[in-house]
Motif scaffolding. Structure first.
Motif, PDB file in Angstrom:
ATOM      1  N   HIS A   1      62.724 -33.865 -57.632  1.00  0.00           N
ATOM      2  CA  HIS A   1      61.379 -33.324 -57.407  1.00  0.00           C
ATOM      3  C   HIS A   1      61.449 -32.283 -56.288  1.00  0.00           C
ATOM      4  CE1 HIS A   1      57.097 -33.149 -56.496  1.00  0.00           C
ATOM      5  NE2 HIS A   1      56.895 -33.697 -57.678  1.00  0.00           N
TER       6      HIS A   1
ATOM      7  N   MET B   1      45.100 -42.332 -55.128  1.00  0.00           N
ATOM      8  CA  MET B   1      45.852 -41.737 -54.023  1.00  0.00           C
ATOM      9  C   MET B   1      45.070 -40.562 -53.438  1.00  0.00           C
ATOM     10  SD  MET B   1      48.826 -42.357 -52.651  1.00  0.00           S
ATOM     11  CE  MET B   1      49.861 -41.314 -51.628  1.00  0.00           C
TER      12      MET B   1
ATOM     13  N   PRO C   1      49.910 -36.725 -48.046  1.00  0.00           N
ATOM     14  CA  PRO C   1      49.254 -37.969 -48.439  1.00  0.00           C
ATOM     15  C   PRO C   1      48.519 -38.574 -47.243  1.00  0.00           C
ATOM     16  CG  PRO C   1      51.649 -38.231 -48.390  1.00  0.00           C
ATOM     17  CD  PRO C   1      51.363 -36.799 -48.109  1.00  0.00           C
TER      18      PRO C   1
ATOM     19  N   TYR D   1      44.990 -37.232 -50.943  1.00  0.00           N
ATOM     20  CA  TYR D   1      45.831 -36.220 -50.276  1.00  0.00           C
ATOM     21  C   TYR D   1      44.932 -35.261 -49.518  1.00  0.00           C
ATOM     22  CZ  TYR D   1      49.482 -37.677 -53.603  1.00  0.00           C
ATOM     23  OH  TYR D   1      50.378 -38.394 -54.337  1.00  0.00           O
TER      24      TYR D   1
ATOM     25  N   MET E   1      54.634 -27.748 -66.086  1.00  0.00           N
ATOM     26  CA  MET E   1      55.500 -27.828 -64.909  1.00  0.00           C
ATOM     27  C   MET E   1      56.988 -27.834 -65.257  1.00  0.00           C
ATOM     28  SD  MET E   1      53.677 -30.510 -62.320  1.00  0.00           S
ATOM     29  CE  MET E   1      52.377 -29.942 -61.210  1.00  0.00           C
TER      30      MET E   1
ATOM     31  N   GLU F   1      55.846 -42.764 -50.403  1.00  0.00           N
ATOM     32  CA  GLU F   1      54.665 -42.439 -49.595  1.00  0.00           C
ATOM     33  C   GLU F   1      53.867 -41.270 -50.137  1.00  0.00           C
ATOM     34  OE1 GLU F   1      56.265 -42.173 -45.674  1.00  0.00           O
ATOM     35  OE2 GLU F   1      56.227 -44.356 -45.413  1.00  0.00           O
ATOM     36  N   ALA F   2      54.550 -40.299 -50.726  1.00  0.00           N
ATOM     37  CA  ALA F   2      53.815 -39.152 -51.271  1.00  0.00           C
ATOM     38  C   ALA F   2      53.469 -39.366 -52.744  1.00  0.00           C
ATOM     39  CB  ALA F   2      54.626 -37.874 -51.100  1.00  0.00           C
ATOM     40  N   HIS F   3      53.825 -40.546 -53.288  1.00  0.00           N
ATOM     41  CA  HIS F   3      53.553 -40.839 -54.697  1.00  0.00           C
ATOM     42  C   HIS F   3      54.153 -39.796 -55.615  1.00  0.00           C
ATOM     43  CE1 HIS F   3      50.538 -44.063 -55.835  1.00  0.00           C
ATOM     44  NE2 HIS F   3      51.045 -44.404 -54.667  1.00  0.00           N
ATOM     45  N   ILE F   4      55.415 -39.550 -55.481  1.00  0.00           N
ATOM     46  CA  ILE F   4      56.096 -38.667 -56.426  1.00  0.00           C
ATOM     47  C   ILE F   4      56.201 -39.438 -57.741  1.00  0.00           C
ATOM     48  CG2 ILE F   4      58.304 -37.573 -56.973  1.00  0.00           C
ATOM     49  CD1 ILE F   4      58.570 -36.933 -53.980  1.00  0.00           C
ATOM     50  N   PRO F   5      55.685 -38.866 -58.819  1.00  0.00           N
ATOM     51  CA  PRO F   5      55.600 -39.652 -60.057  1.00  0.00           C
ATOM     52  C   PRO F   5      56.961 -39.890 -60.697  1.00  0.00           C
ATOM     53  CG  PRO F   5      54.881 -37.409 -60.454  1.00  0.00           C
ATOM     54  CD  PRO F   5      55.137 -37.514 -58.984  1.00  0.00           C
TER      55      PRO F   5
ATOM     56  N   ALA G   1      59.591 -31.654 -53.970  1.00  0.00           N
ATOM     57  CA  ALA G   1      59.141 -32.132 -52.660  1.00  0.00           C
ATOM     58  C   ALA G   1      60.294 -32.780 -51.887  1.00  0.00           C
ATOM     59  CB  ALA G   1      57.995 -33.128 -52.827  1.00  0.00           C
TER      60      ALA G   1
ATOM     61  N   ARG H   1      58.235 -39.650 -63.887  1.00  0.00           N
ATOM     62  CA  ARG H   1      58.032 -39.191 -65.267  1.00  0.00           C
ATOM     63  C   ARG H   1      58.661 -37.812 -65.478  1.00  0.00           C
ATOM     64  NH1 ARG H   1      53.117 -36.471 -63.686  1.00  0.00           N
ATOM     65  NH2 ARG H   1      51.686 -38.193 -63.412  1.00  0.00           N
TER      66      ARG H   1
ATOM     67  N   GLN I   1      47.828 -25.551 -56.697  1.00  0.00           N
ATOM     68  CA  GLN I   1      48.226 -24.294 -57.339  1.00  0.00           C
ATOM     69  C   GLN I   1      47.038 -23.508 -57.873  1.00  0.00           C
ATOM     70  OE1 GLN I   1      51.247 -25.668 -60.062  1.00  0.00           O
ATOM     71  NE2 GLN I   1      52.902 -25.225 -58.640  1.00  0.00           N
TER      72      GLN I   1
ATOM     73  N   PRO J   1      58.122 -34.139 -66.241  1.00  0.00           N
ATOM     74  CA  PRO J   1      56.940 -33.303 -66.004  1.00  0.00           C
ATOM     75  C   PRO J   1      56.334 -32.756 -67.292  1.00  0.00           C
ATOM     76  CG  PRO J   1      58.943 -32.272 -65.151  1.00  0.00           C
ATOM     77  CD  PRO J   1      59.311 -33.640 -65.570  1.00  0.00           C
TER      78      PRO J   1
ATOM     79  N   ARG K   1      60.463 -27.336 -62.839  1.00  0.00           N
ATOM     80  CA  ARG K   1      61.178 -28.569 -62.488  1.00  0.00           C
ATOM     81  C   ARG K   1      62.597 -28.583 -63.034  1.00  0.00           C
ATOM     82  NH1 ARG K   1      57.131 -32.068 -60.677  1.00  0.00           N
ATOM     83  NH2 ARG K   1      55.884 -30.633 -59.456  1.00  0.00           N
TER      84      ARG K   1
ATOM     85  N   GLU L   1      46.049 -38.593 -58.943  1.00  0.00           N
ATOM     86  CA  GLU L   1      46.879 -39.676 -59.484  1.00  0.00           C
ATOM     87  C   GLU L   1      48.196 -39.793 -58.711  1.00  0.00           C
ATOM     88  OE1 GLU L   1      47.598 -42.748 -61.946  1.00  0.00           O
ATOM     89  OE2 GLU L   1      45.762 -41.552 -61.918  1.00  0.00           O
ATOM     90  N   ASP L   2      48.837 -38.649 -58.492  1.00  0.00           N
ATOM     91  CA  ASP L   2      50.141 -38.645 -57.835  1.00  0.00           C
ATOM     92  C   ASP L   2      50.394 -37.247 -57.270  1.00  0.00           C
ATOM     93  OD1 ASP L   2      50.954 -37.001 -60.000  1.00  0.00           O
ATOM     94  OD2 ASP L   2      51.478 -38.762 -61.178  1.00  0.00           O
ATOM     95  N   LEU L   3      51.567 -37.047 -56.685  1.00  0.00           N
ATOM     96  CA  LEU L   3      51.851 -35.765 -56.046  1.00  0.00           C
ATOM     97  C   LEU L   3      51.791 -34.601 -57.037  1.00  0.00           C
ATOM     98  CD1 LEU L   3      52.646 -34.230 -53.478  1.00  0.00           C
ATOM     99  CD2 LEU L   3      55.033 -34.683 -54.013  1.00  0.00           C
ATOM    100  N   ASP L   4      52.226 -34.832 -58.276  1.00  0.00           N
ATOM    101  CA  ASP L   4      52.206 -33.735 -59.241  1.00  0.00           C
ATOM    102  C   ASP L   4      50.783 -33.258 -59.523  1.00  0.00           C
ATOM    103  OD1 ASP L   4      54.884 -33.518 -59.403  1.00  0.00           O
ATOM    104  OD2 ASP L   4      55.108 -34.331 -61.426  1.00  0.00           O
TER     105      ASP L   4
ATOM    106  N   ILE M   1      49.744 -31.232 -56.562  1.00  0.00           N
ATOM    107  CA  ILE M   1      50.383 -29.904 -56.611  1.00  0.00           C
ATOM    108  C   ILE M   1      49.646 -29.012 -57.605  1.00  0.00           C
ATOM    109  CG2 ILE M   1      52.469 -28.669 -57.331  1.00  0.00           C
ATOM    110  CD1 ILE M   1      54.121 -31.013 -56.182  1.00  0.00           C
TER     111      ILE M   1
END
Lengths: 119, 429
Positions: free
Chosen positions: B118, A1, A110, A3, B178, B166-170, B120, B172, A97, B174, B182, A87-90, A93
């Motif tokens: 999340h 992915m 993205p 970004y 994190m 679309e933003a690939h929010i995982p 986001a 799982r 940070q 955290p 969260r 890998e993903d949004l986390d 982030i």
């Protein structure tokens, strides 16, 4: 992915006029070196000259119109951008940070990847 | 399960809702894990719930409602994916999924909760998504509970789900780094759901689902799946302390009864004691956070033999500590009420006047100010302040209370329902 990280700041004067710009550049360089050595940079992107240098082209009834200044009439603007691989949004982030200049904001977006959408 | 759900009425609807709550999140989590697609899984579970709502009231609850819902979701998914060739792989996954139960699998609902909450995703969408995906509420129910149109709510949910994709929010829980931030999101969502239920509740429930019971249930689930998190335990205790007082909140005529006037014999002493014990355990696990402080305030009220005998210095100190986490004007207003009891009306008035610019649009600010003005014998100004409070609130129970106070020339207690007063306060954290 992939970004885009967009570094947003108040940049009427631009970065270089800041008295501490040497230190800031050093820490920003370290940020990019770390990312690069971990294979996280898809496209290094660029730092932009201050917003005072901007020129905007837009269209009015089909005719191009050139105006001075940035498109958005705000105090904050994009000072630079880079494209990362995460890998993903986390993960994105977590990378954002670590950006060292805390008077900035980092917007994470993205990237549209046309290949994966079957186009 | 021997409840006759065909009889109609609130009991039957509650029984069905309870089944959804127990099963929907687990099925949604299971399907998300199998398919790797929360958006799709969540839609299928919603379809299964809609199907259950059509048939269960007529035919009664099936023997194993969870298995029924999972089957309905699978069947629905197979129908749907057959028509879309690009989902061939997922179709095969669905077809080959064991038709039996998912017993022995880890409880995946925590992943679902964290994904729905999340940062986001906007708070209101977090709430909607969690209620749908984890609690098995329908979009129509959620829309009704939050007083927006079903179309608006549906759009809110669709947008949030699109963003997850679309933003690939995982999907799982955290990582440790994190987790604290969260968890704050999850707690804020739970708190908001509970408050919405608490403030809209009356002697007659207007919505099909009791949001307070839902929030309490989910908070308990999070506490079980993520044990020994002091702020989760504290929020759970806070909710229990409010539940314990619920029976005393309305009189026989259905009017709101203020904390000062509540019949404390109606409070549930066992629940109060167990909430206090939970708080004590939470305190030993870490330094007090904002939910612990809020719960400690509620516990101090709940353990007081009477309004007058309340440990006001303790409450004042707790609000002072809460200000460090939530330095907003609403917390200061509540602290001012405690200050009134400890340091006198003049000190409280000074503090309240200073809050005027920030809280001019907050009805409880004007109601509190009216009380204070009355203590100084400034009755005309007090009436004006009450009128302003009346203008600013839509809540029927609160309106009724202020109206009665105005009519009786000011007899009645302060309106601020201490303990539940952090509603906006914690939203500001």
């Amino acid at each position: 992915m992939k970004y885009a990280l967009m570094f947003i700041r108040e940049d009427e004067e631009g970065f270089l006029s800041r008295p501490d710009h040497g230190d800031v550049y050093q820490s920003i360089n370290r940020f990019f070196m770390d990312l690069g050595s971990n294979g996280k940079i898809a496209n290094p992107g660029a730092e932009l000259q201050p917003m005072t240098t901007a020129t905007t082209v837009r269209w009015a009834e089909g005719k191009p119109l050139v105006t001075d200044g940035p498109f958005m009439e705000t105090k904050e603007g994009i000072g630079g951008f880079t494209i990362i691989e995460a890998e993903d949004l986390d993960e994105a982030i977590a990378i954002a940070q670590r950006w060292p200049a805390h008077d900035h904001a980092v917007e994470i977006r993205p990237i549209v990847e046309h290949g994966e959408m079957g186009m | 399960m021997s409840i006759d759900v065909t009889a109609g009425g609130g009991g039957a609807a509650d029984a069905i809702s309870a089944v959804f709550r127990e099963e929907a999140g687990a099925i949604c989590a299971e399907l998300t894990r199998q398919l790797g697609d929360l958006d799709l899984a969540e839609d299928l579970v919603q379809d299964a719930i809609e199907a259950a709502l059509r048939t269960w009231p007529r035919d009664g609850l099936p023997d194993r409602p969870g298995a029924w819902l999972l089957q309905a979701a699978r069947r629905r998914g197979i129908d749907r994916l057959r028509r879309e060739t690009r989902y061939r792989e997922k179709l095969e996954l669905l077809m080959s999924m064991a038709s039996g139960s998912s017993e022995g699998e880890p409880d995946d609902r925590l992943r679902l909760v964290f994904t729905c909450c999340h940062p986001a995703i906007a708070r209101e969408a977090q709430v909607a998504l969690t209620l749908r995906a984890v609690m098995g509420m329908t979009t129509a129910e959620i829309a009704r509970a939050f007083l927006v149109s079903e179309a608006t709510m549906a759009q809110r949910i669709v947008r949030a789900k699109r963003k997850i994709v679309e933003a690939h929010i995982p999907y799982r829980v955290p990582n440790a780094e994190m987790l604290p931030e969260r968890l704050t999101q999850v707690l804020a969502m739970l708190y908001l759901v509970y408050n919405e239920g608490y403030l809209s509740s009356g002697p007659e429930r207007s919505t099909a689902r009791d949001l307070c019971a839902d929030a309490l249930w989910l908070c308990r689930l999070v506490d079980r799946l993520l044990p020994d998190e002091p702020e989760v335990m504290s929020l759970l205790a806070l909710m229990q302390l409010h539940e314990a007082r619920r029976a005393a909140r309305f009189d026989a005529g259905g009017a709101l009864v203020l904390l000062r006037d509540q019949d404390r014999a109606l409070w549930d002493g066992d629940t109060i004691a167990s909430a206090a014990a939970l708080l004590e355990r939470a305190r030993r696990l870490g330094s007090p956070g904002p939910y612990w402080l809020q719960a400690a305030i509620a516990a101090t009220h709940a353990e007081a033999p009477s309004y007058e005998a309340t440990d006001w210095p303790e409450i004042l100190a707790l609000y002072g500590a809460l200000l460090r986490f939530a330095p907003g004007p609403v917390v200061r207003l509540n602290r001012a009420i405690a200050l009134w009891h400890v340091g006198g009306a003049a000190a409280a008035m000074e503090e309240v006047e200073a809050l005027a610019p920030a809280l001019d649009r907050y009805h409880l600010y004007h109601a509190t100010r009216a009380e204070l003005l009355r203590a100084f014998g400034r009755h005309d100004e007090a009436r004006e302040a009450d009128a302003r409070a009346l203008e600013l609130t839509q809540n029927p129970a609160e309106r009724e209370l202020i109206r009665r106070r105005v009519e009786s020339g000011g007899e009645g207690a302060e309106l601020s329902d201490a303990g539940m007063s952090g509603r906006r306060a914690l939203g500001e954290v």
